[in-house]
Design a protein around this motif. Structure first.
Motif, PDB file in Angstrom:
ATOM      1  N   SER A  44       9.969  -8.919  20.000  1.00  0.00           N
ATOM      2  CA  SER A  44      11.701  -8.580  20.364  1.00  0.00           C
ATOM      3  C   SER A  44      11.863 -10.037  21.277  1.00  0.00           C
ATOM      4  O   SER A  44      11.603 -11.457  21.738  1.00  0.00           O
ATOM      5  N   LEU A  45      13.077  -9.790  21.139  1.00  0.00           N
ATOM      6  CA  LEU A  45      13.917 -11.094  21.800  1.00  0.00           C
ATOM      7  C   LEU A  45      13.095 -11.021  23.385  1.00  0.00           C
ATOM      8  O   LEU A  45      13.399 -12.044  24.248  1.00  0.00           O
ATOM      9  N   GLU A  46      13.268  -9.875  24.063  1.00  0.00           N
ATOM     10  CA  GLU A  46      12.450  -9.698  25.473  1.00  0.00           C
ATOM     11  C   GLU A  46      11.469 -10.312  25.521  1.00  0.00           C
ATOM     12  O   GLU A  46      10.908 -10.321  26.189  1.00  0.00           O
ATOM     13  N   GLY A  47      10.872  -9.764  24.945  1.00  0.00           N
ATOM     14  CA  GLY A  47       9.074 -10.595  24.754  1.00  0.00           C
ATOM     15  C   GLY A  47       8.724 -12.385  24.280  1.00  0.00           C
ATOM     16  O   GLY A  47       8.120 -12.450  25.329  1.00  0.00           O
ATOM     17  N   ARG A  48       9.769 -12.853  23.650  1.00  0.00           N
ATOM     18  CA  ARG A  48      10.042 -14.125  23.084  1.00  0.00           C
ATOM     19  C   ARG A  48      10.420 -14.466  25.013  1.00  0.00           C
ATOM     20  O   ARG A  48       9.754 -15.684  25.416  1.00  0.00           O
ATOM     21  N   ASP A  49      10.968 -14.070  24.998  1.00  0.00           N
ATOM     22  CA  ASP A  49      11.951 -14.421  26.666  1.00  0.00           C
ATOM     23  C   ASP A  49      11.224 -14.796  27.649  1.00  0.00           C
ATOM     24  O   ASP A  49      10.836 -15.291  28.113  1.00  0.00           O
ATOM     25  N   LEU A  50      10.626 -12.932  27.841  1.00  0.00           N
ATOM     26  CA  LEU A  50       8.763 -12.970  28.352  1.00  0.00           C
ATOM     27  C   LEU A  50       8.002 -13.997  28.387  1.00  0.00           C
ATOM     28  O   LEU A  50       6.974 -14.828  29.381  1.00  0.00           O
ATOM     29  N   LEU A  51       7.811 -14.587  27.320  1.00  0.00           N
ATOM     30  CA  LEU A  51       7.035 -15.586  26.688  1.00  0.00           C
ATOM     31  C   LEU A  51       7.191 -17.379  27.354  1.00  0.00           C
ATOM     32  O   LEU A  51       6.693 -17.419  27.537  1.00  0.00           O
ATOM     33  N   SER A  52       8.314 -16.575  27.023  1.00  0.00           N
ATOM     34  CA  SER A  52       8.651 -18.371  27.547  1.00  0.00           C
ATOM     35  C   SER A  52       8.840 -18.956  28.583  1.00  0.00           C
ATOM     36  O   SER A  52       8.261 -20.319  28.857  1.00  0.00           O
ATOM     37  N   ALA A 110     -11.786 -13.058  27.881  1.00  0.00           N
ATOM     38  CA  ALA A 110     -10.483 -13.029  28.475  1.00  0.00           C
ATOM     39  C   ALA A 110      -9.193 -12.291  28.497  1.00  0.00           C
ATOM     40  O   ALA A 110      -9.125 -11.674  29.253  1.00  0.00           O
ATOM     41  N   ALA A 111      -9.251 -12.206  26.850  1.00  0.00           N
ATOM     42  CA  ALA A 111      -7.841 -11.148  26.566  1.00  0.00           C
ATOM     43  C   ALA A 111      -8.494  -9.518  27.332  1.00  0.00           C
ATOM     44  O   ALA A 111      -7.451  -9.102  28.305  1.00  0.00           O
ATOM     45  N   PHE A 112      -9.558  -9.279  26.923  1.00  0.00           N
ATOM     46  CA  PHE A 112      -9.743  -7.863  27.293  1.00  0.00           C
ATOM     47  C   PHE A 112     -10.305  -8.097  28.553  1.00  0.00           C
ATOM     48  O   PHE A 112      -9.365  -6.882  29.595  1.00  0.00           O
ATOM     49  N   CYS A 113     -10.579  -8.743  29.474  1.00  0.00           N
ATOM     50  CA  CYS A 113     -10.758  -8.814  31.044  1.00  0.00           C
ATOM     51  C   CYS A 113      -9.479  -9.194  31.982  1.00  0.00           C
ATOM     52  O   CYS A 113      -9.352  -8.717  32.625  1.00  0.00           O
ATOM     53  N   ILE A 114      -8.574  -9.657  31.164  1.00  0.00           N
ATOM     54  CA  ILE A 114      -7.121  -9.079  31.596  1.00  0.00           C
ATOM     55  C   ILE A 114      -6.554  -8.234  31.565  1.00  0.00           C
ATOM     56  O   ILE A 114      -5.941  -7.371  32.479  1.00  0.00           O
ATOM     57  N   LEU A 115      -6.498  -7.098  30.103  1.00  0.00           N
ATOM     58  CA  LEU A 115      -6.052  -6.422  30.175  1.00  0.00           C
ATOM     59  C   LEU A 115      -6.677  -5.104  31.119  1.00  0.00           C
ATOM     60  O   LEU A 115      -5.844  -3.970  31.973  1.00  0.00           O
ATOM     61  N   LYS A 116      -8.120  -5.224  31.851  1.00  0.00           N
ATOM     62  CA  LYS A 116      -8.916  -4.738  32.016  1.00  0.00           C
ATOM     63  C   LYS A 116      -8.916  -4.413  33.613  1.00  0.00           C
ATOM     64  O   LYS A 116      -9.369  -4.276  34.675  1.00  0.00           O
ATOM     65  N   PHE A 140       0.796 -11.406  29.766  1.00  0.00           N
ATOM     66  CA  PHE A 140       0.367 -11.333  28.733  1.00  0.00           C
ATOM     67  C   PHE A 140       0.062  -9.692  28.780  1.00  0.00           C
ATOM     68  O   PHE A 140       0.477  -9.070  28.115  1.00  0.00           O
ATOM     69  N   ARG A 141      -0.143  -9.228  30.312  1.00  0.00           N
ATOM     70  CA  ARG A 141      -0.023  -7.610  30.226  1.00  0.00           C
ATOM     71  C   ARG A 141       0.459  -6.621  29.850  1.00  0.00           C
ATOM     72  O   ARG A 141       0.939  -5.696  28.846  1.00  0.00           O
ATOM     73  N   ARG A 142       1.863  -7.617  29.847  1.00  0.00           N
ATOM     74  CA  ARG A 142       3.443  -6.231  29.827  1.00  0.00           C
ATOM     75  C   ARG A 142       3.416  -6.579  28.373  1.00  0.00           C
ATOM     76  O   ARG A 142       3.783  -5.727  28.076  1.00  0.00           O
ATOM     77  N   GLU A 147       4.699  -4.999  23.202  1.00  0.00           N
ATOM     78  CA  GLU A 147       4.925  -5.592  21.864  1.00  0.00           C
ATOM     79  C   GLU A 147       3.729  -4.933  20.714  1.00  0.00           C
ATOM     80  O   GLU A 147       2.157  -5.483  21.261  1.00  0.00           O
ATOM     81  N   GLU A 148       3.736  -4.194  19.825  1.00  0.00           N
ATOM     82  CA  GLU A 148       3.498  -4.327  18.994  1.00  0.00           C
ATOM     83  C   GLU A 148       1.749  -5.987  18.385  1.00  0.00           C
ATOM     84  O   GLU A 148       1.189  -5.938  18.086  1.00  0.00           O
ATOM     85  N   ALA A 149       2.764  -6.511  18.164  1.00  0.00           N
ATOM     86  CA  ALA A 149       2.377  -8.067  18.010  1.00  0.00           C
ATOM     87  C   ALA A 149       0.907  -8.452  18.667  1.00  0.00           C
ATOM     88  O   ALA A 149       0.359  -8.745  17.920  1.00  0.00           O
ATOM     89  N   VAL A 150       1.338  -8.030  19.592  1.00  0.00           N
ATOM     90  CA  VAL A 150       0.391  -8.668  20.665  1.00  0.00           C
ATOM     91  C   VAL A 150      -0.553  -7.584  20.579  1.00  0.00           C
ATOM     92  O   VAL A 150      -2.005  -7.786  20.834  1.00  0.00           O
ATOM     93  N   GLN A 151      -0.358  -6.309  20.456  1.00  0.00           N
ATOM     94  CA  GLN A 151      -1.855  -5.178  20.436  1.00  0.00           C
ATOM     95  C   GLN A 151      -2.402  -5.949  18.863  1.00  0.00           C
ATOM     96  O   GLN A 151      -3.753  -5.683  18.913  1.00  0.00           O
TER      97      GLN A 151
END
Length: 184
Positions: A44-52, A110-116, A140-142, A147-151
């Motif tokens: 989403s636009l919000e997700g892109r903004d957060l990523l950027s 790394a993804a799993f460790c961050i999420l947990k 990344f957690r947010r 965002e479904e695309a990240v999931q």
């Protein structure tokens, strides 16, 4: 704010911090190009903004440690070029490769460790110099929560690693040693 960093060997990391330079960009593009992360254009636009606002470019010199067992992951790496080996070490120095991170991929562990919120469970060393992008862990957690695309990306990456593991188990369990050597 985008930054560019260079990874250092473990000893250099202890002595100094990597230097960074800052560049400007908008929320959909980086240096006039789409952000080269598989799910970036689906956000989403919000997700892109957060990523950027929460990624930086990195160089990975050969032999540098991307991650060390026991470290708390503060970012999620995406490899754009090069080759990274994720492995476990025994007390007597033997190493067992768990998987490799290739260009276009990220580190599932790394993804799993961050999420947990747990420390990294293996070591990751750069076997071939390359470049990548780091996303701050909190961002990344947010993104994963919103965002479904990240999931989908994390699930696809997990499925890919499990598929590779099943193939290895099948080879070891169901093929004779001489058959495996003939294929090697």
């Amino acid at each position: 704010m985008e930054e560019h960093a260079t990874f250092l060997t473990r000893e250099q990391q202890m002595d100094e911090r990597a230097t960074t330079t800052q560049k400007t960009h908008d929320s959909r593009r980086c240096n006039g190009k789409p952000i080269p992360i598989p799910f970036a254009e689906k956000l989403s636009l919000e997700g892109r903004d957060l990523l950027s606002r929460s990624f930086r470019w990195v160089d990975y010199p050969k032999g540098s440690m991307m991650k060390c067992e026991g470290d708390m992951p503060d970012y999620l790496p995406f490899l754009l070029s090069g080759d990274v080996r994720v492995f476990k070490s025994s007390p007597d120095g033997k190493k067992l490769t768990l998987y490799r991170i290739k260009p276009g991929e990220s580190c599932l562990l790394a993804a799993f460790c961050i999420l947990k919120g747990v420390s990294y469970l293996a070591d990751a060393v750069v076997d071939q110099s390359g470049e990548g992008i780091l996303i701050e862990a909190e961002a990344f957690r947010r993104l994963h929560a919103q965002e479904e695309a990240v999931q989908d990306f994390v699930l696809d990456l997990g499925l890919s690693r499990i598929r590779d593991l099943i193939m290895i188990v099948e080879e070891v369990a169901f093929r004779k040693m001489n058959e495996r050597l003939a294929l090697f």
